[in-house]
Design a protein around this motif. Structure first.
Motif, short mmCIF file in Angstrom:
data_model
loop_
_atom_site.label_atom_id
_atom_site.label_comp_id
_atom_site.label_asym_id
_atom_site.label_seq_id
_atom_site.Cartn_x
_atom_site.Cartn_y
_atom_site.Cartn_z
N TYR A 6 -13.23 -21.16 -43.15
CA TYR A 6 -14.39 -20.50 -42.54
C TYR A 6 -14.26 -20.57 -41.02
CZ TYR A 6 -16.11 -21.73 -47.21
OH TYR A 6 -16.24 -21.89 -48.57
N PHE A 7 -14.70 -19.50 -40.35
CA PHE A 7 -14.64 -19.49 -38.89
C PHE A 7 -15.97 -19.06 -38.28
CE2 PHE A 7 -10.23 -18.91 -40.25
CZ PHE A 7 -9.62 -19.91 -39.52
N ALA A 8 -16.13 -19.46 -37.01
CA ALA A 8 -17.28 -19.07 -36.17
C ALA A 8 -18.60 -19.46 -36.86
CB ALA A 8 -17.19 -17.59 -35.82
N TRP A 9 -19.61 -18.54 -36.87
CA TRP A 9 -20.90 -18.96 -37.40
C TRP A 9 -20.88 -19.19 -38.91
CZ3 TRP A 9 -22.52 -15.38 -40.81
CH2 TRP A 9 -22.31 -14.03 -40.55
N ARG B 161 -18.51 -20.87 -40.41
CA ARG B 161 -18.13 -22.29 -40.42
C ARG B 161 -19.32 -23.19 -40.06
NH1 ARG B 161 -17.29 -25.09 -36.22
NH2 ARG B 161 -16.78 -23.33 -34.86
N ARG C 125 -21.96 -8.46 -43.01
CA ARG C 125 -21.59 -9.13 -41.76
C ARG C 125 -20.32 -9.98 -41.91
NH1 ARG C 125 -25.88 -12.56 -39.06
NH2 ARG C 125 -24.68 -12.04 -37.19
N ALA D 22 -9.71 -16.73 -46.20
CA ALA D 22 -10.55 -17.02 -45.03
C ALA D 22 -11.73 -16.04 -45.02
CB ALA D 22 -9.75 -16.88 -43.74
N PHE E 170 -15.09 -14.88 -42.53
CA PHE E 170 -15.48 -15.01 -41.13
C PHE E 170 -16.26 -13.79 -40.68
CE2 PHE E 170 -10.99 -13.87 -41.80
CZ PHE E 170 -10.97 -12.58 -41.31
N PRO F 22 -17.10 -10.46 -38.07
CA PRO F 22 -16.24 -9.52 -37.34
C PRO F 22 -15.69 -10.19 -36.08
CG PRO F 22 -18.23 -8.42 -38.06
CD PRO F 22 -18.42 -9.89 -38.37
N VAL F 23 -14.45 -9.85 -35.73
CA VAL F 23 -13.80 -10.54 -34.62
C VAL F 23 -14.32 -10.05 -33.26
CG1 VAL F 23 -11.75 -10.90 -36.04
CG2 VAL F 23 -11.85 -8.91 -34.51
N THR F 24 -14.23 -10.93 -32.27
CA THR F 24 -14.77 -10.62 -30.93
C THR F 24 -13.87 -11.16 -29.82
OG1 THR F 24 -16.12 -12.63 -31.03
CG2 THR F 24 -17.19 -10.58 -31.72
#
Lengths: 85, 148
Positions: A7-10, A12, A54, A77, A79, A81-83
């Motif tokens: 998991y990544f970002a929010w 995670r 999302r 994985a 996560f 959307p990438v930023t």
């Protein structure tokens, strides 16, 4: 066969961990099925996965839509959307 | 010919430029993306997907080299915490002529923003918030879908 879930970002942050190793049940045919199953693991998972629109995903480090077949991955994985850049 | 890096260390623009300014190119284009202080942002923290990020950057660089016949392409992206004015990303392309270098450089930063797994979190007034993706970035990335 155990699968590494990342998991990544929010995503995670809401779940409270960046990785977990899980034995996936039979019957999960798409990445979206996996997300729906994961949502039942804890209130944090449920909050992170409340709005699948999302979410983005990668199966064995290949970026795929949530309706893509899950197969028998070693790593998935999930996560936002990438930023970057 | 292709070099990508994802590193928490500050990006040394001089060293990046020196690394691509070899090999007989006729033109070099570069792009540096900096942290803005919009809305009083005090810091930006970049998270990424180790392994997948580097692979995504290599794939983008390979696509650019093939499409514009570049002599070299470099993408260096910083991760971790940085403050306004610091460089987040540096892209450089080298080609025999300027048009290829300039177009390929724009392609790389446009596509990087929508295809490479990085996530930005802003710190402002002691609170943190994740940056939301912008529709304008999708539009910028999609313009390269059309044949030139």
């Amino acid at each position: 066969m155990a699968t590494e879930i990342l998991y990544f970002a929010w995503v995670r942050e809401k779940i409270g961990t960046g990785a977990e190793t899980l034995d996936l049940p039979a019957g999960l045919t798409s990445v979206g099925d996996l997300v729906a199953w994961l949502a039942g693991r804890s209130p944090g998972h449920a909050e992170a996965f409340a709005d699948p629109a999302r979410l983005r995903a990668a199966v064995d480090q290949t970026f795929v839509p949530l309706d893509a077949p899950l197969g028998r991955p070693r790593e998935v994985a999930i996560f936002p959307p990438v930023t970057g850049g | 010919m292709i070099a990508v890096a994802v590193d928490p260390a500050p990006i040394d623009i001089g060293a990046e430029y020196a690394a691509i300014a070899v090999g007989g190119a006729g033109g070099i284009a570069t792009f540096a993306g900096l942290v803005r202080a919009d809305d009083g942002v005090e810091a930006l923290t970049l998270e990424h997907y180790p392994g997948a990020t580097e692979a995504a950057l290599v794939a983008l660089a390979e696509a650019a080299v093939a499409r514009w016949d570049l002599t070299a392409a470099r993408i260096t992206h910083r991760v971790g915490r940085m403050v306004p004015g610091e460089t987040v990303v540096f892209v450089a392309t080298a080609a025999r002529h300027r048009a290829a270098a300039l177009e390929a450089c724009a392609f790389l930063i446009d596509r990087l923003k929508t295809e490479a797994p990085f996530w930005k979190k802003e710190t402002l007034a002691g609170t943190e918030r994740w940056v939301e993706p912008r529709g304008s970035d999708d539009v910028a990335a999609a313009r390269w879908n059309d044949a030139l």
